[in-house]
Design an enzyme around this catalytic site. Structure first.
Site, PDB file in Angstrom:
ATOM      1  N   HIS A 196       0.653  -0.859  -0.268  1.00  0.00           N
ATOM      2  CA  HIS A 196       0.012   0.585  -0.035  1.00  0.00           C
ATOM      3  C   HIS A 196       0.718   1.299   0.047  1.00  0.00           C
ATOM      4  CE1 HIS A 196      -1.461   3.304   2.235  1.00  0.00           C
ATOM      5  NE2 HIS A 196      -2.964   3.223   1.747  1.00  0.00           N
ATOM      6  N   GLY A 197       1.982   1.314   0.869  1.00  0.00           N
ATOM      7  CA  GLY A 197       2.738   2.554   0.741  1.00  0.00           C
ATOM      8  C   GLY A 197       3.169   2.833   0.221  1.00  0.00           C
TER       9      GLY A 197
END
Length: 544
Positions: A503-504
């Site tokens: 996600h990051g």
């Protein structure tokens, strides 16, 4: 139940056979110990949901076991067939997975999302206030619903990852690129619900900036005091109404994957802190950035198509892989908005709160917050008439003790070093193995391009996220969709977990900030306030 001691981390196996499995700790999704109710929820709802999704896709996996040992979440992949039969199983799986990849966008809109909305509405309607039989029926129905929602969750997540890998493979074949993240830059700039929420919050900040009474109220004191100060002026009251509307739409999110964690609606301080960041710095307009990234993606795609030339078959395969990947890619954030946030963090948490209110009212529980320290079996006993106060107190004590433990990365049988590693899972969870440090250089995975030097703000829990100031480099274990507003004001990102598809990394690319993922030990070796250099192209962090 049998026990095993691993130095200072004792393990009690529910089933002795579990000791023969390989258990991997999941610090990306669960960086801290979870409460007993969240642990039971994962075991009784997520596990069978994964199994149902794997069965529908004729997967080589039977399921992905999830168990919390001393509150720390571990998972263990369980094969559907013996290792010698995996080849035949894959032959069955691939055409089915191809169908799921090709039709994921359509199925999300016409099948999965309507079902999630209907099931979420049903969760909101569950009533635990009746007699023992009706309360037990409501609790049983909640578990059934959650299994189905987790089934849908993985019918989205697995094909989404596979669609990205299919496009990555053909893009690399066409272009010959050795840059791992380049294919995924072709998928950036597509609208999704997290970017939509970030833009809505950014718009509120710009409106506050243009209204001195609002900006002044938001600037001082605690977040709660700032919201109260808005009521002192008509402009403030009008702005606060719009902020409450924002929370009603986008506030069904918690800062952690934990049923005990309050949502933004309950505790809006995180949203207020992000508004303050936007007011303190010239945060870029998310929509303007998205348009720029989409233009960059089209340029990469055009250059790749030019290399294909007159090969009509290859061009058709490339375009098909691109179209299906682009249809799937926004679902990383959209499924989180509708499933992880609205349904699980929002409706499911509220259902357990309603059950807790009833148990407190009947004298079977001391306080509503005690519900998080009970498992589902205890709640079944509670609706049948049992006093749960002592069990909840014991659960609280155990959870506090669990948070003091150092959880090892592996439990059970060590993994086979010669076993094949799924490249897609490596890109998501990060490269396995020990951390890599060479002198002052900490190596991880390249997550988002660029190089930046700045002050590191080390965040070990969501409770510390408000300490991150505009222009600093966020150093953390991992990020989840509720963290996305922070990306508009930070200068870079370094994580302990994850790879190019975590996600990051995906969000960092959308915000054009350098990111290094999966360092394993960044939060341990980087001091808060230290100056570091993040090289997102090389996947390196230089620690000054």
């Amino acid at each position: 139940m049998t026990s095993q001691a691993t130095t200072s981390f004792p393990v009690a196996w529910r089933d002795p056979a579990d000791a023969g499995l390989t258990w991997f700790r999941d610090p990306m999704h669960f960086p801290a110990p979870v409460t007993p109710l969240t642990s039971a929820f994962l075991r009784e709802c997520l596990e069978p949901g994964v199994a149902a999704a794997c069965e529908a896709m004729v997967s080589p996996l039977a399921t992905l076991r999830h168990t919390a040992f001393n509150g720390w979440v571990y998972n263990s992949p369980v094969l559907a067939v013996p290792p010698g039969e995996l080849g035949a199983r894959m032959e069955q799986h691939m055409p089915v997975m191809g169908d799921h990849m090709d039709n994921l966008g359509r199925r999300w809109e016409t099948e999965y999302l309507p079902a999630v909305r209907r099931l979420t509405d049903e969760i909101e309607s569950l009533d635990f206030s009746g007699d023992a039989d009706s309360a037990r029926a409501a609790l049983d129905r909640l578990v059934e619903i959650e299994i189905e929602i987790w089934r849908i969750h993985f019918l989205v997540v697995f094909p989404k990852l596979a669609a990205g890998e299919r496009f990555s493979g053909i893009y690399t074949q066409v272009t010959g690129t050795t840059e791992e993240m380049e294919p995924y830059r072709c998928l950036q700039g597509i609208p999704n619900k997290s970017l939509e929420a970030d833009r809505a919050l950014w718009d509120l900040a710009q409106e506050a900036r243009r209204t001195p009474a609002v900006a002044q109220a938001l600037a001082g004191g605690t977040p709660g005091a700032a919201l109260d100060a808005l009521d002192h002026s008509p402009e403030g009251r009008a702005w606060r109404e719009r902020f409450e509307a924002f929370l009603a739409e986008y506030g069904h999110r918690a800062q952690a994957l934990e049923l005990a964690a309050p949502t933004w609606i309950e505790e809006p301080s995180f949203a207020v802190e992000n508004l303050r960041r936007y007011l303190a710095a010239e945060a870029a307009d998310p929509e303007g950035q998205r348009a720029a990234h989409l233009a960059e993606a089209e340029a990469l795609v055009d250059a790749a198509r030019a290399r294909i030339g007159d090969d009509a078959g290859l061009r058709a395969a490339f375009d098909h892989a691109l179209d299906t990947a682009r249809a799937a890619w926004p679902l990383e954030e959209d499924h989180a908005f509708h499933i992880d946030q609205r349904s699980l963090a929002g409706a499911t948490r509220r259902a357990f709160q309603r059950l807790a209110v009833d148990l407190v009212g009947r004298g079977r529980l001391g306080a509503t917050d005690d519900v998080w320290y009970l498992d589902l079996d205890a709640l079944r006993d509670g609706v049948a008439g049992a006093d749960l106060t002592a069990r909840a107190q014991a659960g609280r004590r155990a959870h506090a003790e669990d948070s003091l433990l150092e959880a090892p990365p592996l439990l059970g049988v060590p993994p086979d070093p010669d076993a094949p590693v799924d490249p897609g899972l490596t890109k998501f969870f990060g490269t396995p193995g020990p951390p890599v440090v060479e002198g002052a250089v900490l190596r991880g995975s390249a997550g988002s391009r660029g190089r930046v030097e700045g002050v590191a703000r080390v965040v070990r829990s969501v409770d510390e996220l408000h300490l991150v100031q505009p222009g600093e480099i966020l150093v953390c274990r991992s990020t989840t969709p509720p963290w996305t507003p922070v990306f508009a004001s930070i200068a870079g990102l370094v994580t302990d977990t994850g790879g190019v598809l975590a996600h990051g990394a995906i969000v960092a690319r959308e915000y054009a900030i350098p990111a290094v993922m999966g360092t394993k030990i960044a939060t341990q070796v980087i001091a808060d306030g230290q100056r570091i250099t993040v090289d997102g192209d090389a996947g390196e962090v230089l620690i000054a």
